[in-house]
Design a protein around this motif. Sequence first.
Motif, PDB file in Angstrom:
ATOM      1  N   GLU A  15     -41.826  39.911  44.423  1.00 47.74           N
ATOM      2  CA  GLU A  15     -42.808  39.119  45.154  1.00 47.74           C
ATOM      3  C   GLU A  15     -43.076  37.782  44.488  1.00 47.74           C
ATOM      4  OE1 GLU A  15     -46.037  41.763  47.075  1.00 47.74           O
ATOM      5  OE2 GLU A  15     -45.376  42.833  45.305  1.00 47.74           O
ATOM      6  N   ASN A  16     -43.611  36.874  45.252  1.00 49.93           N
ATOM      7  CA  ASN A  16     -43.912  35.556  44.727  1.00 49.93           C
ATOM      8  C   ASN A  16     -45.205  35.557  43.921  1.00 49.93           C
ATOM      9  OD1 ASN A  16     -41.757  33.949  45.677  1.00 49.93           O
ATOM     10  ND2 ASN A  16     -42.627  34.018  47.731  1.00 49.93           N
ATOM     11  N   PRO A  17     -45.130  35.078  42.697  1.00 51.05           N
ATOM     12  CA  PRO A  17     -46.358  34.961  41.913  1.00 51.05           C
ATOM     13  C   PRO A  17     -47.277  33.930  42.560  1.00 51.05           C
ATOM     14  CG  PRO A  17     -44.394  34.703  40.532  1.00 51.05           C
ATOM     15  CD  PRO A  17     -43.946  34.666  41.953  1.00 51.05           C
ATOM     16  N   ALA A  18     -48.564  34.211  42.539  1.00 49.71           N
ATOM     17  CA  ALA A  18     -49.517  33.341  43.218  1.00 49.71           C
ATOM     18  C   ALA A  18     -49.586  31.949  42.594  1.00 49.71           C
ATOM     19  CB  ALA A  18     -50.898  33.982  43.191  1.00 49.71           C
ATOM     20  N   GLU A  19     -49.315  31.859  41.298  1.00 51.31           N
ATOM     21  CA  GLU A  19     -49.486  30.583  40.614  1.00 51.31           C
ATOM     22  C   GLU A  19     -48.415  29.555  40.981  1.00 51.31           C
ATOM     23  OE1 GLU A  19     -48.596  33.086  37.627  1.00 51.31           O
ATOM     24  OE2 GLU A  19     -47.285  31.785  36.458  1.00 51.31           O
ATOM     25  N   GLN A  21     -46.282  27.342  43.386  1.00 52.67           N
ATOM     26  CA  GLN A  21     -46.317  26.768  44.722  1.00 52.67           C
ATOM     27  C   GLN A  21     -44.959  26.258  45.157  1.00 52.67           C
ATOM     28  OE1 GLN A  21     -49.174  26.954  46.601  1.00 52.67           O
ATOM     29  NE2 GLN A  21     -49.833  28.186  44.869  1.00 52.67           N
ATOM     30  N   ARG A  26     -41.303  29.011  41.782  1.00 48.00           N
ATOM     31  CA  ARG A  26     -41.276  30.387  42.283  1.00 48.00           C
ATOM     32  C   ARG A  26     -39.990  31.106  41.899  1.00 48.00           C
ATOM     33  NH1 ARG A  26     -43.275  28.698  47.549  1.00 48.00           N
ATOM     34  NH2 ARG A  26     -41.157  28.913  48.347  1.00 48.00           N
ATOM     35  N   ARG A  30     -39.382  34.300  39.597  1.00 48.36           N
ATOM     36  CA  ARG A  30     -38.816  35.497  40.220  1.00 48.36           C
ATOM     37  C   ARG A  30     -37.467  35.881  39.612  1.00 48.36           C
ATOM     38  NH1 ARG A  30     -38.246  35.639  46.302  1.00 48.36           N
ATOM     39  NH2 ARG A  30     -37.437  37.649  45.628  1.00 48.36           N
TER      40      ARG A  30
END
Length: 444
Positions: A15-19, A21, A26, A30
Amino acid sequence: MSMRLSDYFLPTLKENPAEAQIVSHRLMLRAGMVRQSAAGIYSWLPLGLRVLEKIGAIVRQEQNRAGAIEVLMPTLQPAELWRESGRYDDYGKEMLRITDRHDRDLLYGPTNEELITQIFRDNVRSYKELPRNLYHVQWKFRDEIRPRFGVMRGREFLMKDAYSFDIDEASARQAYQKMFVAYLRTFKRMGLQAIPVAADTGPIGGDLSHEFIILAETGESEVFCHEDVLNQPVPEADYSRDLTPVIDAYTQYYARSDEFHDGAIFEEQVPEAKRVTARGIEVGHIFYFGEKYSAPMKALVTGPDGKDVPVHMGSYGIGVSRLVGGIIEACHDDDGIVWPWGVAPFHVGLINLKPGDAATDALCDKLYNGLSQNGLDVLYDDRDERAGAKFSNMDLIGLPWQAVVGPRGAAAGEVEIKNRATGEKITLSLEDSLQKLSQAPIQK
RNA sequence: CGGGGCUUGGCGCAGUCUGGUAGCGCACCUGGUUUGGGACCAGGGGGUCGCAGGUUCGAAUCCUGCAGCCCCGACCA
């Protein structure tokens, strides 16, 4: 060097880390390339480190070819030196200042003009030792107000910076031209389209300052140029000739970033059909600054006439760590990264669809050993995972070639080869696949 | 530094308005069934809810302060 994934350290994320953008940030998280330590400060994990080193190797090779000589200056510098040039006070809060146990002022270098000038003045006396170009690849720190975009705008970053020393401006111009050519070659080898754009020359003036911007849809700066700039051939690494025509072939056309873009001049100099507006990322900057540091810091050499004169200097930077992000911005798709051959952390991702199956294991081993012996770096996914997970993971980390071996193919002695960039798949015998993968790299 | 947002298990999130002692998905561990594009079933481990104070019988939830991170802006390899 080849690796088995079961022995490697590659913490990928589904999943994409929230931090993160932007896409490169990303994907770097990942794909298990980096992890953030603090704002704008990153740890490099094995996969990311490999790319960083590949980029560094290309940069070094092209610098060496152009006659630059590698040194290594420290990250910490004495404040005293910066007081000499007057920049200790000028630099502002971007400079990280440190005090040691003896209360001496130090700083974590944001750049190295002062240090290199000191080295030069302490060791060079005569014009006979010129010209000279010294470079190093070292971590820098600039305490940016707002770090962002992952490694592209970090506070700590790896940079190649070269410094040229010449007896006069004419000679300095030649030093500049060599770096100009070296840069074109360097970025080309990384699979990038780089545009040299005219940049601010500051108080020195003249035409000797260019930024190198690589094209990427998601780039932060906008570039305006004549289409023909994009179609110039990459020069040969022959630095003994007069490079003026080579440089002119690029600089005769309008090419500016949004900072210095002038719509009126653009329209006047570039026919409508040839006007190109694109986005890009600045990854290099070269400029001539004459006696700016050598005069106040007394870096003098004795000329042929017996008089001491300040050396003429230029500096030439390439954002090595920034390039990792920049390349990903330029080279990715919905499934992940698509590494250009020259900087790929591994050349081939070998997928064993059924570890434990004797025939499959045997064929994979042959392929792994054969490719490695042919000089390719192979990442062999020998883990006990499902096929889908392996495919997705391999697409994510973006190795140029994938070689897939399953029990079905193994029984027939066949390997499926996938081109990550085009998605094209072909099935070949072991021998043919070895040959195919070991020859011409993908040119995107 | 100005404006906005966020901080709950390794990751992504819910729960906060309306206090009652923490939950979901992924990941991880065990067993089984699966096996060519991120499987399924069963069981399990893991969280002082960013930190410090305060209010309260009781705080992830309310109040105060601080910190960290992300986004926009000025600044920049």
